[in-house]
Design a protein around this motif. Structure first.
Motif, PDB file in Angstrom:
ATOM      1  N   VAL A  50      61.875  16.817   5.828  1.00 11.35           N
ATOM      2  CA  VAL A  50      61.442  18.117   6.325  1.00 11.35           C
ATOM      3  C   VAL A  50      62.174  18.367   7.635  1.00 11.35           C
ATOM      4  N   MET A  51      62.791  19.531   7.728  1.00 12.59           N
ATOM      5  CA  MET A  51      63.427  19.964   8.968  1.00 12.59           C
ATOM      6  C   MET A  51      62.579  21.106   9.504  1.00 12.59           C
ATOM      7  N   LYS A  52      62.011  20.910  10.681  1.00 12.84           N
ATOM      8  CA  LYS A  52      61.222  21.964  11.314  1.00 12.84           C
ATOM      9  C   LYS A  52      62.110  22.670  12.335  1.00 12.84           C
ATOM     10  N   ILE A  53      62.200  23.989  12.195  1.00 13.35           N
ATOM     11  CA  ILE A  53      62.926  24.807  13.163  1.00 13.35           C
ATOM     12  C   ILE A  53      61.863  25.432  14.051  1.00 13.35           C
ATOM     13  N   ILE A  54      61.894  25.080  15.330  1.00 13.38           N
ATOM     14  CA  ILE A  54      60.826  25.448  16.251  1.00 13.38           C
ATOM     15  C   ILE A  54      61.302  26.567  17.172  1.00 13.38           C
ATOM     16  N   GLY A  55      60.712  27.734  17.006  1.00 13.02           N
ATOM     17  CA  GLY A  55      61.054  28.883  17.834  1.00 13.02           C
ATOM     18  C   GLY A  55      59.897  29.231  18.754  1.00 13.02           C
ATOM     19  N   PRO A  56      60.072  30.232  19.623  1.00 12.79           N
ATOM     20  CA  PRO A  56      59.021  30.584  20.569  1.00 12.79           C
ATOM     21  C   PRO A  56      57.787  31.191  19.894  1.00 12.79           C
ATOM     22  N   ASN A  57      57.986  31.846  18.738  1.00 10.99           N
ATOM     23  CA  ASN A  57      56.874  32.534  18.084  1.00 10.99           C
ATOM     24  C   ASN A  57      56.432  31.916  16.771  1.00 10.99           C
ATOM     25  N   LYS A  58      57.257  31.041  16.211  1.00  9.75           N
ATOM     26  CA  LYS A  58      56.867  30.409  14.954  1.00  9.75           C
ATOM     27  C   LYS A  58      57.704  29.155  14.711  1.00  9.75           C
ATOM     28  N   THR A  59      57.159  28.304  13.866  1.00  9.22           N
ATOM     29  CA  THR A  59      57.860  27.105  13.406  1.00  9.22           C
ATOM     30  C   THR A  59      58.046  27.240  11.897  1.00  9.22           C
ATOM     31  N   ILE A  60      59.244  26.957  11.437  1.00  7.34           N
ATOM     32  CA  ILE A  60      59.562  27.062  10.024  1.00  7.34           C
ATOM     33  C   ILE A  60      59.794  25.659   9.477  1.00  7.34           C
ATOM     34  N   ASP A  61      59.057  25.299   8.442  1.00  5.27           N
ATOM     35  CA  ASP A  61      59.243  24.010   7.772  1.00  5.27           C
ATOM     36  C   ASP A  61      60.182  24.211   6.591  1.00  5.27           C
ATOM     37  N   VAL A  62      61.269  23.454   6.579  1.00  3.55           N
ATOM     38  CA  VAL A  62      62.238  23.512   5.494  1.00  3.55           C
ATOM     39  C   VAL A  62      62.196  22.169   4.772  1.00  3.55           C
ATOM     40  N   HIS A  63      61.726  22.177   3.537  1.00 11.51           N
ATOM     41  CA  HIS A  63      61.665  20.964   2.724  1.00 11.51           C
ATOM     42  C   HIS A  63      62.958  20.859   1.934  1.00 11.51           C
ATOM     43  N   MET A  64      63.670  19.761   2.150  1.00  6.05           N
ATOM     44  CA  MET A  64      64.965  19.613   1.491  1.00  6.05           C
ATOM     45  C   MET A  64      65.070  18.269   0.787  1.00  6.05           C
ATOM     46  N   LYS A  65      65.815  18.304  -0.303  1.00  7.45           N
ATOM     47  CA  LYS A  65      66.082  17.108  -1.075  1.00  7.45           C
ATOM     48  C   LYS A  65      67.571  17.110  -1.390  1.00  7.45           C
ATOM     49  N   ARG A  66      68.246  16.045  -1.001  1.00  9.94           N
ATOM     50  CA  ARG A  66      69.694  15.967  -1.145  1.00  9.94           C
ATOM     51  C   ARG A  66      70.129  16.309  -2.570  1.00  9.94           C
TER      52      ARG A  66
END
Length: 138
Positions: A50-66
Motif C-alpha cells: 500500500v502506498m499512501k499519498i498524504i496531502g494537506p486535505n486527504k490521504t489516498i491509499d493506493v493498493h498495488m500488486k506487482r
C-alpha cells in the motif's frame, strides 16, 4: 523493503513544465506548486503493498500488486483515477506506467520511485518532459 515507512517532502525540480504538458489548469498549478505531499509505504506481501499519498486535505491509499493493473489516483486535486501497472526494477526502485487511453497525457505518465540512502526520489515523466520530487525518511 527499502520503501517501508514514512517520507516527508523536501523539494521539487522542474514541476511547471510537467504541469503544462499534462494540461493542468492554472488554478490547480498554483496549489500543486505549494503542496508538500508525503508518502507512507506498507508491505503487505511479496510484490504487494500500500502506498499512501498524504496531502494537506486527504490521504489516498493506493493498493498495488506487482505486474497487475490497478486504479491509481490521477492526482491529489481530483477524484479521477487512471489504470496503471507497477513493476519492480530492483529492491530500491519501482516504475508505474499508465495502461489506459494513450491519447490522454496523464495515461502516458511514467512514475519512477527510487530510494537512495534516506532519500526517496520520485521522477514523473510524460513525453520527454520530467520533474523530480525529493522526500526524506521521517
Amino acid at each position: 523493503m527499502a520503501f517501508n515507512g514514512k517520507w516527508v517532502f523536501d523539494k521539487t525540480d522542474d514541476l511547471e513544465p510537467l504541469l503544462e504538458k499534462l494540461q493542468v489548469p492554472a488554478d490547480n498549478r498554483a496549489k500543486l506548486k505549494e503542496g508538500k505531499p508525503g508518502y507512507e509505504f506498507v508491505k503487505v506481501a511479496d510484490g504487494e503493498g500500500v502506498m499512501k499519498i498524504i496531502g494537506p486535505n486527504k490521504t489516498i491509499d493506493v493498493h498495488m500488486k506487482r505486474g497487475e493493473e490497478y486504479d491509481s489516483p490521477a492526482g491529489v486535486l481530483t477524484d479521477k483515477t487512471r489504470k496503471v501497472k507497477a513493476d519492480k526494477v530492483s529492491a530500491n526502485k519501482f516504475v508505474v506506467k499508465g495502461t489506459g487511453d494513450q491519447s490522454v497525457p496523464i495515461n502516458r505518465m511514467v512514475e519512477t520511485r527510487e530510494v537512495e540512502g534516506d532519500q526517496l526520489i520520485v521522477t514523473l515523466e510524460v513525453d520527454g518532459t520530467s520533474c523530480k520530487r525529493y522526500f526524506k525518511r521521517a
